[in-house]
Design a protein around this motif. Structure first.
Motif, mmCIF file in Angstrom:
data_model
loop_
_atom_site.group_PDB
_atom_site.id
_atom_site.type_symbol
_atom_site.label_atom_id
_atom_site.label_comp_id
_atom_site.label_asym_id
_atom_site.label_seq_id
_atom_site.Cartn_x
_atom_site.Cartn_y
_atom_site.Cartn_z
ATOM 1 N N UNK A 48 0.865 -1.236 0.162
ATOM 2 C CA UNK A 48 0.062 0.121 0.124
ATOM 3 C C UNK A 48 1.068 1.029 -0.051
ATOM 4 N N UNK A 49 2.104 1.409 0.832
ATOM 5 C CA UNK A 49 2.882 2.387 0.745
ATOM 6 C C UNK A 49 3.495 2.645 -0.668
ATOM 7 N N UNK A 50 3.813 1.563 -1.177
ATOM 8 C CA UNK A 50 4.369 1.911 -2.398
ATOM 9 C C UNK A 50 3.361 2.155 -3.451
ATOM 10 N N UNK A 51 2.241 1.889 -3.288
ATOM 11 C CA UNK A 51 1.315 2.533 -4.251
ATOM 12 C C UNK A 51 1.004 4.001 -3.928
ATOM 13 N N UNK A 52 1.444 4.413 -2.859
ATOM 14 C CA UNK A 52 1.494 5.818 -2.668
ATOM 15 C C UNK A 52 2.769 6.637 -3.057
ATOM 16 N N UNK A 53 3.819 5.888 -3.645
ATOM 17 C CA UNK A 53 5.112 5.932 -4.235
ATOM 18 C C UNK A 53 6.183 6.244 -3.355
ATOM 19 N N UNK A 63 -0.130 10.504 8.582
ATOM 20 C CA UNK A 63 -1.426 10.390 7.403
ATOM 21 C C UNK A 63 -1.131 9.150 6.660
ATOM 22 N N UNK A 64 -0.070 8.609 6.279
ATOM 23 C CA UNK A 64 -0.031 7.488 5.383
ATOM 24 C C UNK A 64 -0.725 6.379 6.194
ATOM 25 N N UNK A 65 -0.166 6.171 7.568
ATOM 26 C CA UNK A 65 -0.796 4.955 8.459
ATOM 27 C C UNK A 65 -2.249 4.990 8.367
ATOM 28 N N UNK A 66 -2.777 6.385 8.636
ATOM 29 C CA UNK A 66 -4.291 6.425 8.813
ATOM 30 C C UNK A 66 -5.062 6.290 7.238
ATOM 31 N N UNK A 67 -4.170 6.524 6.246
ATOM 32 C CA UNK A 67 -4.751 6.150 4.928
ATOM 33 C C UNK A 67 -4.822 4.504 4.799
ATOM 34 N N UNK A 68 -3.810 4.109 5.386
ATOM 35 C CA UNK A 68 -3.777 2.372 5.131
ATOM 36 C C UNK A 68 -5.125 2.003 6.067
ATOM 37 N N UNK A 69 -5.480 2.336 7.226
ATOM 38 C CA UNK A 69 -6.185 1.988 8.047
ATOM 39 C C UNK A 69 -7.596 2.219 7.222
ATOM 40 N N UNK A 70 -8.070 3.393 6.804
ATOM 41 C CA UNK A 70 -9.160 3.754 6.035
ATOM 42 C C UNK A 70 -9.133 2.942 4.930
ATOM 43 N N UNK A 105 9.085 7.332 13.283
ATOM 44 C CA UNK A 105 8.200 6.625 13.924
ATOM 45 C C UNK A 105 6.623 7.136 13.560
ATOM 46 N N UNK A 106 6.102 6.801 12.408
ATOM 47 C CA UNK A 106 4.865 7.097 11.901
ATOM 48 C C UNK A 106 3.555 7.025 12.713
ATOM 49 N N UNK A 107 3.924 5.744 13.432
ATOM 50 C CA UNK A 107 2.697 5.255 14.342
ATOM 51 C C UNK A 107 2.533 5.878 15.477
ATOM 52 N N UNK A 108 3.521 6.556 16.039
ATOM 53 C CA UNK A 108 3.348 7.372 17.497
ATOM 54 C C UNK A 108 2.335 8.258 17.521
ATOM 55 N N UNK A 109 1.783 8.847 16.427
ATOM 56 C CA UNK A 109 0.731 9.679 16.631
ATOM 57 C C UNK A 109 -0.751 9.109 16.180
#
Length: 309
Positions: A48-53, A63-70, A105-109
Motif C-alpha cells: 500500500x505504501x508503495x502504491x503511494x510512491x 497520515x499514510x498510516x491513517x490512510x492505510x487503516x481507512x 515513527x509514523x505510528x506514534x501519533x
C-alpha cells in the motif's frame, strides 16, 4: 565508440526491511502459520505504501498510516482484522527502529483501532460431566476419548501441543512441552488424568514405545485434523450445542484457575504466554465473578451493614 546504457533500479528500502524482519521472525522460531500471517498483513501494508510512491522508511508519516487503516476499513474487514492491520505493521516498524534502520515513527501519533471485547464461552461443570459421560465404555477408543478430554482440561495445552505428547509423557506428573514460538513450559497431570491415560494405553491395540505418539485412532497415530475430529465427535455425543473446538478446553482451564484464585504470573507461565496482554480475554471471562466478589466484599456494603446493626 559504443556506450552501454544500464538501467539502475531504485532501491526499495521498505521491501528490503520487510524481508529482513521476516528473516528475524523466522530465526526466532515462530510457527509457519504466524510467519504467513505476518507476511500477508505487513506485506499488504508495504504494498500500500508503495502504491503511494513511498519506498523508504523515513518517507512514511502518520497520515499514510491513517490512510492505510481507512483503506482496510473500506475493504470491509472486521474490527479484529483492522486492529491487526495496525498492530502487525507497528510491530514491524518498532523492529526497524530497534535495528537502527530509521528513527522515524509514523505510528506514534496514530491511535490504534479499538476491538470490541468478545467473551468466548467456556465449559460449565455440567458440560464437562456430559463430555465424560459421552466417553463411558470399555472400548479402547472410548478410553482414549476420556483420557484426551481430561488431558486437555488438566493442562490447558493447545491442540498441536496435545498432539506432540508421547506415550512416555503419560506416566509423568510434569511434562515439558514446546509451544508457540518454540517456547517451552511445564504442564502437569493430576492422578485422575494419569489413571485415565494408563487405562487407555493398556487397551490400545498398537505396539507402543516410550517415544511413540500418545494419541491413536483406528488406522494409526492421529493427525491434528484427526485429533480435532475426535473432540468434535465427543461434543456431539455429549449433546453440546455448536462446534466444540480444542481451544475451549484451554479457555476453561484458564478461567477455572482464575476462579480458584491462581495468581496471574503463575497462570501466564502455565499457559506459555510471553506477556500478560494475551491473557486479557481470560480476565474478561471472570468479570461476572469479580462483580459477585465486589458485591460480597464491598466496603460500602460492609459499613452499611454495621450501621444497621
Amino acid at each position: 565508440m559504443t556506450f552501454h546504457l544500464w538501467t539502475v533500479q531504485k532501491r526499495n528500502e521498505l521491501q528490503e526491511s520487510l524481508n529482513l524482519w521476516l528473516e528475524s521472525m523466522q530465526a526466532r522460531g515462530l510457527s509457519p502459520k504466524t510467519l504467513r500471517n505476518y507476511r500477508d498483513t505487513v506485506g499488504r501494508f508495504v504494498n500500500f505504501l508503495e502504491s503511494l510512491n513511498l519506498t523508504t522508511l523515513d518517507a512514511v508519516n502518520p497520515p499514510h498510516v491513517r490512510r492505510w487503516l481507512l483503506h482496510r476499513q473500506a475493504q470491509g474487514v472486521s474490527s479484529y482484522e483492522l486492529y491487526n492491520a495496525y498492530r502487525q505493521p507497528h510491530t514491524f516498524w518498532r523492529w526497524c527502529m530497534r535495528e537502527g534502520l530509521t528513527e522515524n515513527d509514523p505510528f506514534a501519533k496514530v491511535e490504534k483501532p479499538k476491538v470490541p471485547v468478545k467473551v468466548k464461552p467456556v465449559l460449565t461443570p455440567d458440560e464437562v460431566q456430559a463430555l465424560l459421560r459421552a466417553c463411558e465404555g470399555t472400548h479402547w477408543l472410548r478410553l482414549r476419548d476420556r483420557a484426551l478430554i481430561l488431558t486437555a482440561l488438566d493442562t490447558g495445552a493447545r491442540a498441536h501441543e496435545l498432539l506432540n505428547l508421547t506415550v512416555g509423557d503419560a506416566s509423568r506428573e510434569s511434562i515439558l512441552i514446546t509451544g508457540k514460538g518454540q517456547k517451552q513450559r511445564m504442564v502437569f497431570l493430576s492422578s485422575t488424568t494419569r489413571v485415565a491415560l494408563h487405562k487407555y494405553l493398556k487397551a490400545c491395540p498398537f505396539p507402543l514405545q516410550q517415544d511413540s505418539p500418545l494419541w491413536w485412532g483406528r488406522y494409526g497415530a492421529l493427525t491434528l485434523h484427526g485429533l480435532l475430529e475426535v473432540i468434535q465427535k465427543v461434543g456431539k455425543r455429549a449433546g453440546l450445542k455448536g462446534h466444540l473446538g480444542a481451544h475451549i478446553f484451554r479457555r476453561s482451564y484458564a478461567t477455572w484457575c482464575l476462579r480458584s484464585g491462581i495468581d496471574l504470573e503463575t497462570l501466564r507461565q502455565l499457559l506459555g504466554h510471553s506477556d500478560f496482554s494475551s491473557m486479557k480475554h481470560y480476565l474478561n471471562l471472570v468479570e461476572a465473578d469479580l462483580k459477585r466478589a465486589h458485591q460480597q466484599h464491598s466496603p460500602v456494603n460492609a459499613l452499611l451493614k454495621q450501621k444497621r446493626r
